[in-house]
Design a protein around this motif. Sequence first.
Motif: not given
Length: 1242
Positions: A565, A567, A574, A603
Amino acid sequence: MMERRRMDAALLGLFLVHLATALEVPLDLPQPPTITHQSPKNYIIDPRENIIIHCEAKGKPHPSFSWTRNGTHFDIDEDPNVTMKPNSGTLVVDISRAKAEHYEFVYQCTARNKHGTAVSNNIVVQQSRSPLWSKERVDPIVISEGRSLVLRCRPPAGLPPPIIFWMDNYFQRLPQSARVSQSLNGDLYFSNVLQEDSRNDYICYARFPYTQTIQQKQPIVVKVLNLDAINDTMAAFYNDTDLFSEEPADERKPNFLIPSGPSSSKTVLRGQVLEMECIAEGLPTPEISWAKVSGELPTKRTSFLHYDKTLRIVDVSESDAGEYRCTARNPLGSVHQTIRVTVKAAPYWISGAPRNLVLAPGESSVLTCRASGTPKPSVSWAMNGIPIENSPKDLSRKVEDDTIIFTDVQAGSSAVYQCNVSNDYGYLLSNAFVNVLSEPPRVLTQNNKVYQVIKNRQASIDCASFGSPIPKITWFKDSRSSTLDGDPYVLHDNGTLEIHTAQAHNSGKYTCVARNSLGIYENHIYLEVKEPTRILKQPEYKVVQLGRSAVFECKVKHDPSLIPTMTWLKDDGELPDDERLIVDSDSLTIVDVSESDAGVYTCIMNTTLDHDSASAELTVVEATTPAVVYERPDPPTDLELTDQKKRSVQLTWIPGDEHNSPIQKFLIQYEDFLHHRGHWHNLTEVPGTRTTAHLKLSPYIHYTFRVLALNAVDFSRPSFPSRMVKTEPAAPDENPTGVQGFGTEHDNLVISWKPLSGLQANGPGLHYKVMWRQKVVDSDWTTVTVANNSKFVVSGTPTFVPYELKVQAVNDHGAGPEPAVAHGYSGEDLPVAAPDNVQAVLLNSTLAEVHWDPVPAKLIRGHLKGYKVYYWKEHSLHKHNPHLVKSQILTFSGNHTRRMLPDLHPFSLYLFNVRVYNGKGEGPPSPNHQIVTPEGVPSAPSSLRVSNPNLDSLTLEWSPPHERNGHITGYTLRYQPVNDSNELGPVEELALPANETSLTLLNLKYSTRYKFYLNAITVRGAGPPISEEAVTVMDEGEGEEEWQKEPVNGTQNVMLKGLKGGLSYRVRLVATGHHDQPLHRSDELLVSVPAVASRQVDIATQGWFIGLMCAIALLILILLIICFIQRNKGGKYPVKEKEDAHTDPEFQPMKDDDCTFGEYSDNEDHKPLKGSRTPSNGTVKRDDSDDSLVDYGEGGDGQFNEDGSFIGQYSGKSASRETAGGHESSEAPSPINTMNSLNSFV
């Protein structure tokens, strides 16, 4: 003796096995009860809520529960307000129909099943209290400027104690400083007062945490006068005469307000918080500093509060005892205060509470209850809640102080053992069961469980098991060719298999086998080793023009079986929710870049097992600025080696592209192809402006060089390696370091050193020339050659002689430089002499000081470590005490010649000797010397029993104390009645002779509970008492009652039900034949049923009293009716006239000049805070509060800070409240009336 030691060692080994492999017994197997949850020992309850006293336990079968209250059985069924939760021992007391104070007792829960009985701690239930402030009239304080002042708070004593703070009329915290501060007891201290301290609203508030209520003291008015200014102004009008005789305060050196006197003392318990304060007055304001006289303050646990006036040490330990000094200093001088701190300790576990034992029949083990405390705590044992000395004898069980030894246990001997450790400051109570089971092994870990781990990380595979005897765990992998018990596997005692560094070949099927004498059990477990997650291409620093696009790449490699995953974060938060930010599988694109997009982007690639991350910064510039891209530099090229010599070479290179960021430096690395092929080592760095470096070389190395460039972004990739440079061998340039000498035996010398590395060897054939000689004049060096080792042992040396040592490095091309001389000693041997002139000085009945002369150094034959005092109690001087020889050892490190022997028993003969010890061991003991301790106070009598209770008499029987500590000269008996509410009556006291062990008390009240206290006495005084309670028999009438019958069919036990507490019954057994004809009668047995509470004649049940009360109630009703009729006719009574003449002072307007109440009124002193109706007992019902500060504000945001200061703007009541409440003042808010409504907020 040797056999006993072997047995003790075997038992210890068994204990360690059981301890290390202790497991929870599965609940489907028989087991005694275990208390899993209970209320705290000191349980403070909220009087407005139901009382819940917790007691939860597990066991097989599930345990039943019962309670005692103040030491007697508590019949829950007889109290309609108390219920017990189903399948639980938790009590719930409904206080809607009763008062909380009626349930303030000491409770203890018992959980039992057929295998044993567990008990809880004594739970002392107390309701929290918030009493009212005592009535007090506060006079204004007038004081001259510069003098010291103390404003006393004296808050009411609540439970728990209230939190104190000072505020003004507007609920603002009064400012504090080094000059003005609050003491620990809540008083407000002024080191010297200024005119700005004048005010009329010094208000002390007490906040009670449990009831969330606030009580306030009457405001204190302080007026500070500047006498010089007043006298100068008024002298012109009154012929230069001073109006005030008091002299103005001059500057003065400090003087302590707290504490008083030159020294003070304080006692604190281990683990608690120690707070000491020093508050001084003086002009100018003194400064406070702290120091520990006998050592350093513990930095990590120490803090200074209240402008350094309070020293706070958390988690106090015994090392914090000693003398502390606080110093108050100003320019005129200083003053010191010494505070002696004594640290006591409630009992605490040394190695944890006793642990449950699961044993198979025939096994042996030990149950240990190791605790410490100050003073030394006493240890007592119980089995199933009964003192172990009163429990059934068991030959397999032996009690030795804090240890119970079990040998060859048998089925059916399961039980719960209670260990109680107590001293003057508290107690520890622990339950530990011994469960005797025969159970084949079972594995509790899930079968076919799959473990996943990342490569090169630690892997742990569980195999939790249970069985009795304890199963042995073995592990196999795949084909079961061999057990897994060596490198790289580590098998833990709990069955877990550990692989320190997991590799791909460790994947596979593992089999865990649990085996004992009753069977075998297998479990299969799978381990999968996964490849780590790594970011191959990291995002790079970028400079982008406004309106352009920015792309950050983040390419990742991960194990294909794991789902990754991706992100992205911006500035560790965020990503903004913006459609301009486009996230792909391996990149982040920002289109139409704006100034707000600048920042650090990260990242993160997550899998279920690991993650990796990388970051890069985005800089946004104006569109008119040419786009500049900053990247790490390209690697240098064209490495060339020139000017080669034996120990140096010149390296040059051409830098790569800088990518708009100047090169800051170059890093030069080398590879040693001869000794460490494949490993690159940093050699040196040069500035980024240079492209050449002069490199120093070592002999016997095959060098290859490479260069890396560094700019503001990162290091470049390494350059291609240079050609190889080989240096010629040479003699070593240096010798080994860390040379030291010591002995492992009394006749040897071990010389050790840190060997040279391959790079330091300078050539092949490295070895060492080891030299030594005794440290005396003109002795010769002895030399040996040592290769492939870092130590050499010299044998046959004299004992503990100083030596000079040298170690020189040598290779095939020569020797290293002349080595430095190191020093060491040959081996130690036991000392050959004991201390001389040993003597003891008796300080009191339990403390002696031992003196001795030091042993000469040459007789110690080693490094002096210290002295040991062996002492033992030979016997008591009292004939009734047993002979006891149990040696104790006190070890004193260092060269001391006097030390204390504490904790001696009074009235005893002690023997002791002193020994010196070194690194090898102890020397011979000195001759034994005697210490005869004087008499002391005795311990409590060992038992006190009550027998033969009758209507007005009973008999007391007791046993002398176990520790007499002298000649018993007599006993003191005190006794007093106890009524239904546990209130104690008057005390009667009797002096009894020493030779009596029983007494019959006559002329007692019938059906009355008595409490008895018995002390033993020696010439030194009375010892602690032992207490007991008993109830005299109730008088149930003169006539002979008819015998009640209970049929029994062959059983040997029968339960008699329906008996009444406080009565005595005669019981007999009758054998009958046909037609119930009695054939034989047994002797009669007198059985007394204890009374939970005494029964007395209740006047409320008497007929004459009920009739009298009814007549009075009828007369009152008639009078009320007559008064009501007269009032409706318009009549006026004197009470009404007085009310018209004297209105309620609460509605008097406040004075305009000082915003205080117009008149002092006693009615104000004991009024509860407005809106919280306070019962007479000082508690507050939560649901009765009908008013709060929220009603006065807009939005209900009013609240208090943790320090008590008010937050939010105060505003007046709503119009509806004004209408309902009548006339109210529209002036400034009254602190008394408003604070009365703060109960729900603070």
